[in-house]
Design a protein around this motif. Sequence first.
Motif, PDB file in Angstrom:
ATOM      1  N   LYS A 251       2.034  -2.719   1.717  1.00  0.00           N
ATOM      2  CA  LYS A 251       1.880  -2.612   3.167  1.00  0.00           C
ATOM      3  C   LYS A 251       0.607  -3.311   3.638  1.00  0.00           C
ATOM      4  O   LYS A 251       0.598  -3.983   4.663  1.00  0.00           O
ATOM      5  CB  LYS A 251       1.852  -1.148   3.590  1.00  0.00           C
TER       6      LYS A 251
ATOM      7  N   ASN B  96      -1.804  -7.027   7.174  1.00  0.00           N
ATOM      8  CA  ASN B  96      -0.686  -6.093   7.313  1.00  0.00           C
ATOM      9  C   ASN B  96       0.621  -6.832   7.005  1.00  0.00           C
ATOM     10  O   ASN B  96       0.957  -7.803   7.659  1.00  0.00           O
ATOM     11  CB  ASN B  96      -0.661  -5.540   8.741  1.00  0.00           C
TER      12      ASN B  96
ATOM     13  N   THR C 226       3.644  -5.173   6.966  1.00  0.00           N
ATOM     14  CA  THR C 226       4.707  -4.238   7.342  1.00  0.00           C
ATOM     15  C   THR C 226       5.917  -4.964   7.908  1.00  0.00           C
ATOM     16  O   THR C 226       7.062  -4.612   7.600  1.00  0.00           O
ATOM     17  CB  THR C 226       4.171  -3.213   8.360  1.00  0.00           C
TER      18      THR C 226
END
Length: 93
Positions: free
Chosen positions: A19, A29, A31
């Motif tokens: 993540k 990040n 994600t």
Amino acid sequence: MLDMVQNEIRDYLKRAPKKWTFDGCRMVNHTHARLVWLTSIARGTLDEKINRRAGIPDAWRPWYFPVDSARRRHNRRQLIIQFGRPGNTHFPR
């Protein structure tokens, strides 16, 4: 490259990017990339998932719409019920 696990979810957990990762002095990040990958795994029916996992390509037919073909079939059937088959010399019911 890592070996592919038979179960898609376990394979996703094993091979998907973390993540968060550290890139020098900042955090990155990942994600969005993870979610895109997860949606590609979750997409489709069970048969499509099995075929995708086996490496069989999807037969994408842009002209084929099951709902439209069902409507056309129903309309043809209603015309046959109402007027009889084409070329029929008998009077309609």
